[in-house]
Design an enzyme around this catalytic site. Structure first.
Site, PDB file in Angstrom:
ATOM      1  N   GLU A  23       0.837  -1.206   0.000  1.00 26.12           N
ATOM      2  CA  GLU A  23       0.000   0.000   0.000  1.00 26.12           C
ATOM      3  C   GLU A  23       0.869   1.253   0.000  1.00 26.12           C
ATOM      4  O   GLU A  23       1.932   1.297   0.624  1.00 26.12           O
ATOM      5  CB  GLU A  23      -0.907   0.006   1.237  1.00 26.12           C
ATOM      6  CG  GLU A  23      -1.894   1.154   1.290  1.00 26.12           C
ATOM      7  CD  GLU A  23      -2.866   1.026   2.453  1.00 26.12           C
ATOM      8  OE1 GLU A  23      -3.179   2.067   3.055  1.00 26.12           O
ATOM      9  OE2 GLU A  23      -3.299  -0.103   2.758  1.00 26.12           O
ATOM     10  N   ASP A  45      -0.133   5.496   0.407  1.00 25.17           N
ATOM     11  CA  ASP A  45      -1.344   6.299   0.580  1.00 25.17           C
ATOM     12  C   ASP A  45      -1.115   7.742   1.010  1.00 25.17           C
ATOM     13  O   ASP A  45      -0.154   8.083   1.685  1.00 25.17           O
ATOM     14  CB  ASP A  45      -2.310   5.622   1.557  1.00 25.17           C
ATOM     15  CG  ASP A  45      -1.729   5.381   2.938  1.00 25.17           C
ATOM     16  OD1 ASP A  45      -1.167   6.305   3.519  1.00 25.17           O
ATOM     17  OD2 ASP A  45      -1.859   4.248   3.434  1.00 25.17           O
ATOM     18  N   GLU A  78      -3.631  10.101   3.158  1.00 24.75           N
ATOM     19  CA  GLU A  78      -4.853  10.116   3.959  1.00 24.75           C
ATOM     20  C   GLU A  78      -5.041  11.525   4.505  1.00 24.75           C
ATOM     21  O   GLU A  78      -4.197  12.027   5.249  1.00 24.75           O
ATOM     22  CB  GLU A  78      -4.781   9.112   5.111  1.00 24.75           C
ATOM     23  CG  GLU A  78      -4.948   7.674   4.671  1.00 24.75           C
ATOM     24  CD  GLU A  78      -5.038   6.715   5.840  1.00 24.75           C
ATOM     25  OE1 GLU A  78      -5.842   5.763   5.765  1.00 24.75           O
ATOM     26  OE2 GLU A  78      -4.301   6.916   6.829  1.00 24.75           O
TER      27      GLU A  78
END
Length: 354
Positions: A119, A121, A123
């Site tokens: 992953e 990311d 956020e």
């Protein structure tokens, strides 16, 4: 126009001219030529993920709104998985009271590799009214969720007022997170990382959801649905990389070699000296937590961390800024200390003269 110019020049003092000079010099430090990108319509590269009617496409199909209401959030996913790529979109976040809300823009393969997923990311973490959005970046490889590599930051603009481009570059050599054309974080692959460096094909996701249990002040402030629906907007979507067949899972090395070489030749794949200086300034001013400086969590510094002694000096062993606040608060404390030292020096000089 001449009269306006004349009256303006007469009212500008040397101090105000100096202020404008430093302001525009500072702003220019975060401004670079736009990347050469090819955008896609929603149907060309993406599919709805969840939320049904809370995913709203524009009439021309080139932008999409994701809504969160009392019933559900929403999200979309790329139609293909990618073995490396550049994933990008211009995003505008919800405004006003947004506590408890998370808007995520990330790559993952958790739907395929549930126990050992990769992953990358962004956020974005909402806040109470009057307080700014914050955000964090993170990466996992091979299910290494117990070794999170998050960094947390504030922004130099209000992300709910206008669109800004957020991008993730993932190659076999490095990972770069961008805001507009400013690199804010780079992770260079290190052999000692082993499987912690993302290596399996991933999809691109964008979601908005209720994270009241942790997103704002550790869960102190929850989503308040009297302000719903909360809307995040995405446009100028970009997917550049090596698409793979999800059923195949692992493409052969040769299948993506040409595309990887093309990806690494793109303008966003090389950080120029000017961009690197801008990244350093961003991290000095806006990063308020880094796992690389979290000695309590990681007594042995993770192998990919490049420790900047000047940067490290500003952080506690917990990885958080010293003085328990923002860079602005730290700057105020520093200025206050300088004033006190100046007063002490002045008093000392006066006593010497006596």
């Amino acid at each position: 126009m001449g009269r306006l110019h004349g009256s303006l020049s007469e009212t500008l003092t040397p101090f105000s001219l100096l202020f404008f000079f430093f302001f525009f010099s500072w702003f220019a430090g975060f401004t670079f030529a736009a990347f050469n990108l090819t955008t896609l319509s929603f149907d060309e590269g993406y599919s709805p993920l969840f939320g049904d009617g809370n995913l709203v496409r524009s009439p021309d199909g080139h932008s999409v709104r994701l809504l969160l209401d009392v019933y559900t959030g929403s999200g979309f996913i790329s139609s293909s998985m990618y073995q490396h790529g550049f994933f990008s979109a211009k995003i505008k976040l919800p405004s006003d009271y947004t506590a408890g809300i998370v808007v995520a823009f990330y790559t993952s393969n958790g739907d395929v590799f549930e126990k050992n997923h990769d992953e990358l990311d962004f956020e974005f973490l909402g806040n109470i009214e009057g307080k700014p959005w914050r955000f964090q970046t993170n990466l996992y490889g091979n299910g290494s969720t117990n070794r999170g590599r998050e960094e947390r930051y504030s922004l130099w603009f209000d992300p709910s007022k206008e669109f800004h481009r957020y991008s993730i570059l993932w190659t076999a050599k490095n990972i770069i997170f961008y805001i507009d054309e400013v690199p804010i974080r780079e992770v260079v692959r290190n052999d000692k990382m082993g499987g912690d460096y993302p290596s399996k094909p991933m999809s691109l996701y964008a979601t908005i959801w209720d994270a009241s249990s942790w997103a704002t002040s550790g869960g102190k402030y929850k989503v308040n649905y009297k302000y719903a629906p909360f809307t995040s907007e995405f446009k100028e979507l970009v997917l550049e990389g090596c698409p793979t067949d999800p059923i195949q899972e692992f493409p052969s090395a040769s299948a993506c070699s040409d595309r990887d070489a093309w990806l690494e030749s793109r303008d966003y794949a090389v950080i120029t000296p000017e961009q690197r200086a801008a990244m350093r300034r961003f991290r000095q001013r806006y990063m308020y937590y880094s796992y690389c400086y979290d000695a309590l969590r990681y007594p042995v510094t993770p192998p990919e961390c490049v420790i900047d002694p000047a940067e490290k000096e500003r952080f506690q062993d917990s990885g958080r800024l010293k003085f328990g606040g923002s860079h602005r608060k730290q700057a105020r404390i520093t200025r206050a200390r300088r004033k006190r030292r100046s007063r002490v020096a002045s008093i000392s000089n006066d006593q010497t003269d006596m």
